[in-house]
Every structure is written in structure tokens, then in C-alpha cells.
Write an enzyme that holds these catalytic residues in place. Structure first.
Site, PDB file in Angstrom:
ATOM      1  N   ARG A   1       0.829  -1.197   0.000  1.00 42.56           N
ATOM      2  CA  ARG A   1       0.000   0.000   0.000  1.00 42.56           C
ATOM      3  C   ARG A   1       0.866   1.250   0.000  1.00 42.56           C
ATOM      4  O   ARG A   1       2.027   1.226   0.380  1.00 42.56           O
ATOM      5  CB  ARG A   1      -0.902   0.012   1.245  1.00 42.56           C
ATOM      6  CG  ARG A   1      -1.708  -1.260   1.447  1.00 42.56           C
ATOM      7  CD  ARG A   1      -3.057  -1.270   0.917  1.00 42.56           C
ATOM      8  NE  ARG A   1      -3.705   0.015   0.936  1.00 42.56           N
ATOM      9  CZ  ARG A   1      -4.970   0.191   0.992  1.00 42.56           C
ATOM     10  NH1 ARG A   1      -5.759  -0.842   1.078  1.00 42.56           N
ATOM     11  NH2 ARG A   1      -5.510   1.382   0.938  1.00 42.56           N
ATOM     12  N   CYS A   2       0.243   2.349  -0.399  1.00 42.13           N
ATOM     13  CA  CYS A   2       0.869   3.663  -0.399  1.00 42.13           C
ATOM     14  C   CYS A   2       1.432   3.940   0.997  1.00 42.13           C
ATOM     15  O   CYS A   2       0.760   3.634   1.986  1.00 42.13           O
ATOM     16  CB  CYS A   2      -0.193   4.701  -0.764  1.00 42.13           C
ATOM     17  SG  CYS A   2       0.378   6.399  -0.718  1.00 42.13           S
ATOM     18  N   PRO A   3       2.635   4.419   1.070  1.00 43.05           N
ATOM     19  CA  PRO A   3       3.537   4.956   0.056  1.00 43.05           C
ATOM     20  C   PRO A   3       4.612   3.980  -0.408  1.00 43.05           C
ATOM     21  O   PRO A   3       5.561   4.387  -1.091  1.00 43.05           O
ATOM     22  CB  PRO A   3       4.182   6.141   0.779  1.00 43.05           C
ATOM     23  CG  PRO A   3       4.361   5.632   2.181  1.00 43.05           C
ATOM     24  CD  PRO A   3       3.107   4.780   2.431  1.00 43.05           C
TER      25      PRO A   3
ATOM     26  N   ASP B   1      -2.052  -1.337  -5.658  1.00 39.50           N
ATOM     27  CA  ASP B   1      -2.673  -0.234  -4.931  1.00 39.50           C
ATOM     28  C   ASP B   1      -3.157   0.819  -5.919  1.00 39.50           C
ATOM     29  O   ASP B   1      -2.372   1.354  -6.693  1.00 39.50           O
ATOM     30  CB  ASP B   1      -1.662   0.383  -3.965  1.00 39.50           C
ATOM     31  CG  ASP B   1      -2.267   1.450  -3.065  1.00 39.50           C
ATOM     32  OD1 ASP B   1      -3.460   1.795  -3.244  1.00 39.50           O
ATOM     33  OD2 ASP B   1      -1.559   1.941  -2.185  1.00 39.50           O
TER      34      ASP B   1
ATOM     35  N   ASP C   1       0.227   8.415  -7.564  1.00 39.43           N
ATOM     36  CA  ASP C   1       1.509   8.604  -6.881  1.00 39.43           C
ATOM     37  C   ASP C   1       2.723   8.493  -7.799  1.00 39.43           C
ATOM     38  O   ASP C   1       3.663   9.277  -7.677  1.00 39.43           O
ATOM     39  CB  ASP C   1       1.660   7.594  -5.741  1.00 39.43           C
ATOM     40  CG  ASP C   1       0.663   7.822  -4.620  1.00 39.43           C
ATOM     41  OD1 ASP C   1       0.023   8.898  -4.596  1.00 39.43           O
ATOM     42  OD2 ASP C   1       0.520   6.918  -3.769  1.00 39.43           O
TER      43      ASP C   1
END
Length: 90
Positions: free
Chosen positions: A16-18, A46, A52
Site C-alpha cells: 500500500r501507499c507509500p 494499490d 503517486d
């Protein structure tokens, strides 16, 4: 198995982010001095990576080449831009 000429890959599926972008940044730092590496690929599940990865490219001066759906994940391709000119000695 990848061929020797295949771009380096960050396999961030399931992360998952980041984390996908953090791993992308680490890989780009490792290959920036290798003139044979023109692109890196991030494999991610994700949905945040769709925003991102291109944002990271804009902020860091690299080139977002594109994304392609590969079924259970998306592959994001980033063109590695090397510093040149007076700022190259960072």
C-alpha cells in the site's frame, strides 16, 4: 525470468501507499549512474499508485512513460532522467 535488457522492476504488488513510490525511489537511486538503464517498471495493485507514480516523476524530474493494465496489477513505466549540466554534481 527477465532478459538482461529488460528494465529493472519494482514488484510492489500487495503493498500500500507509500511503499510502491518509496521502492521506486530506491531503485532509481541505484540505477541513476548506469547509462544502460533507461526505464524502470513498478508493478502495483494499490490504486493510489495511479496518482503517486506520475506525481513522483514530476517532483523528481523523471519521465512518466505510461501505465498498462496487466490483469491483477498495473505496470507503471518510468523513464530515468539523469542530471546534466552544472547541477549534475549534486
Amino acid at each position: 525470468m527477465t532478459a538482461p535488457d529488460d528494465p529493472p522492476v519494482v514488484d510492489a504488488r500487495g503493498q500500500r501507499c507509500p511503499l510502491p513510490v518509496i521502492r521506486l525511489a530506491r531503485l532509481v537511486r541505484l540505477v541513476e549512474d548506469d547509462p544502460t538503464v533507461l526505464e524502470v517498471t513498478v508493478l502495483a495493485t494499490d490504486p493510489a499508485a495511479a496518482h503517486d507514480v506520475p506525481a513522483w516523476c514530476r517532483m523528481r524530474g523523471h519521465r512518466f512513460v505510461g501505465a498498462r493494465d496487466e490483469g491483477d496489477h498495473t505496470a507503471y513505466v518510468v523513464g530515468v532522467v539523469r542530471p546534466s549540466g552544472p547541477a549534475a554534481g549534486r
